[in-house]
Design a protein around this motif. Structure first.
Motif, PDB file in Angstrom:
ATOM      1  N   GLN A 102     -41.040  11.621   4.117  1.00 21.02           N
ATOM      2  CA  GLN A 102     -40.237  11.534   3.033  1.00 21.02           C
ATOM      3  C   GLN A 102     -39.197  10.505   3.147  1.00 21.02           C
ATOM      4  OE1 GLN A 102     -37.838  15.289   3.515  1.00 21.02           O
ATOM      5  NE2 GLN A 102     -36.940  14.901   1.126  1.00 21.02           N
ATOM      6  N   LYS A 103     -38.782  10.231   4.011  1.00 21.21           N
ATOM      7  CA  LYS A 103     -37.890   9.091   4.265  1.00 21.21           C
ATOM      8  C   LYS A 103     -38.352   7.868   3.795  1.00 21.21           C
ATOM      9  CE  LYS A 103     -34.784   6.835   7.465  1.00 21.21           C
ATOM     10  NZ  LYS A 103     -34.139   6.657   8.929  1.00 21.21           N
ATOM     11  N   PHE A 119     -40.869   7.264   1.881  1.00 18.66           N
ATOM     12  CA  PHE A 119     -41.289   7.614   0.726  1.00 18.66           C
ATOM     13  C   PHE A 119     -40.222   7.181  -0.389  1.00 18.66           C
ATOM     14  CE2 PHE A 119     -41.758   9.939  -3.316  1.00 18.66           C
ATOM     15  CZ  PHE A 119     -42.895   9.580  -3.816  1.00 18.66           C
ATOM     16  N   MET A 120     -38.756   7.923  -0.048  1.00 24.08           N
ATOM     17  CA  MET A 120     -37.791   7.691  -0.999  1.00 24.08           C
ATOM     18  C   MET A 120     -37.246   6.304  -0.714  1.00 24.08           C
ATOM     19  SD  MET A 120     -37.617  10.607  -2.261  1.00 24.08           S
ATOM     20  CE  MET A 120     -36.124  10.312  -3.126  1.00 24.08           C
ATOM     21  N   VAL A 135     -48.259   8.384   0.918  1.00 29.73           N
ATOM     22  CA  VAL A 135     -47.928   9.717   0.581  1.00 29.73           C
ATOM     23  C   VAL A 135     -48.755   9.620  -1.108  1.00 29.73           C
ATOM     24  CG1 VAL A 135     -46.220  11.269  -0.528  1.00 29.73           C
ATOM     25  CG2 VAL A 135     -45.896   9.921   1.611  1.00 29.73           C
ATOM     26  N   PHE A 143     -46.157  14.664   3.294  1.00 30.96           N
ATOM     27  CA  PHE A 143     -44.764  14.465   2.258  1.00 30.96           C
ATOM     28  C   PHE A 143     -43.654  14.541   3.452  1.00 30.96           C
ATOM     29  CE2 PHE A 143     -41.215  15.437  -0.401  1.00 30.96           C
ATOM     30  CZ  PHE A 143     -41.248  14.363  -1.095  1.00 30.96           C
ATOM     31  N   ILE A 144     -43.495  15.796   4.119  1.00 26.54           N
ATOM     32  CA  ILE A 144     -42.283  15.800   5.021  1.00 26.54           C
ATOM     33  C   ILE A 144     -42.229  15.023   6.003  1.00 26.54           C
ATOM     34  CG2 ILE A 144     -41.138  17.578   6.724  1.00 26.54           C
ATOM     35  CD1 ILE A 144     -42.617  19.711   4.961  1.00 26.54           C
TER      36      ILE A 144
END
Length: 216
Positions: A203-204, A206-207, A140, A199-200
């Motif tokens: 997202q999981k 990435f976080m 990302v 990013f969508i």
């Protein structure tokens, strides 16, 4: 998309961004493997140099990079190499995977050695499956960074047909230097869709890749 060739610019950006992101991720994985599981003279000096480069933005090296790439003739004859090769190494990625691999129990490496696995097999079959969140976080970051590059493509790419989307948006400005805000804003919105999708989708990961938990 047709008159201003925005579609072609987005294709160029997609090819460059995917190539750099994949290359950076692979090299960062190998660098993290070397810094954690290999012993070689001056390892900590090399790692310290990597940390120092984290504080050096690309703009500091831009003139030297332009001269080097132009000496190879890449800007004129091989713009794809000019846009990808200088950015394949990543201090951020090397540091990220070094820290991640250092938190993985050493017993796994010892068990892999007893089973006769060589380092690349250990990386592919053990470390990578345990690192998807970190990989997703790096993907990302690098995808957004490379997609939004403006200064380097503007300086190095000499053919408008090979230009990337962020620089290509300039063609949406009227020929008489009067800004056409409608097409320009629409082009900016369209250009922001690919990194938003990445990013969508990640997202999981990435976080989770940057989550500071007790287990991490």
């Amino acid at each position: 998309m047709n008159t201003a060739q925005l579609g072609q610019y987005m294709i160029n950006s997609a090819v460059v961004t995917v190539a750099v992101t994949v290359g950076k991720t692979l090299l960062s994985l190998l660098a993290g493997l070397a810094f954690v599981y290999f012993r070689f003279p001056g390892k900590w000096i090399v790692f310290g140099f990597v940390l120092v480069t984290l504080m050096m933005p690309t703009e500091i090296l831009i003139l030297a990079l332009v001269r080097l790439v132009n000496s190879f003739g890449w800007g004129r004859d091989m713009p794809f190499l000019a846009l990808t090769v200088p950015f394949l190494a990543s201090a951020t990625g090397s540091f990220l995977f070094r820290q991640h691999f250092a938190n993985i129990p050493a017993e796994l490496s010892e068990a892999a050695q007893l089973d006769g696995a060589h380092p690349l097999q250990f990386l592919i079959y053990v470390l990578v499956p345990m690192s998807w969140n970190t990989i997703g976080a790096l993907v990302v970051i690098q995808f957004v960074y490379v997609w939004n590059m403006y200064l380097w493509p503007a300086l190095i790419v000499q053919s408008q047909a090979n230009q990337v989307v962020q620089v290509g948006l300039r063609t949406l400005i009227g020929a008489d230097q009067a800004v056409s805000y409608g097409p320009l804003m629409l082009g900016a919105v369209i250009a922001s869709i690919p990194p938003l999708i990445i990013f969508i989708l990640l997202q999981k990961q990435f976080m989770s890749g940057f989550a500071l938990t007790r287990d991490k």
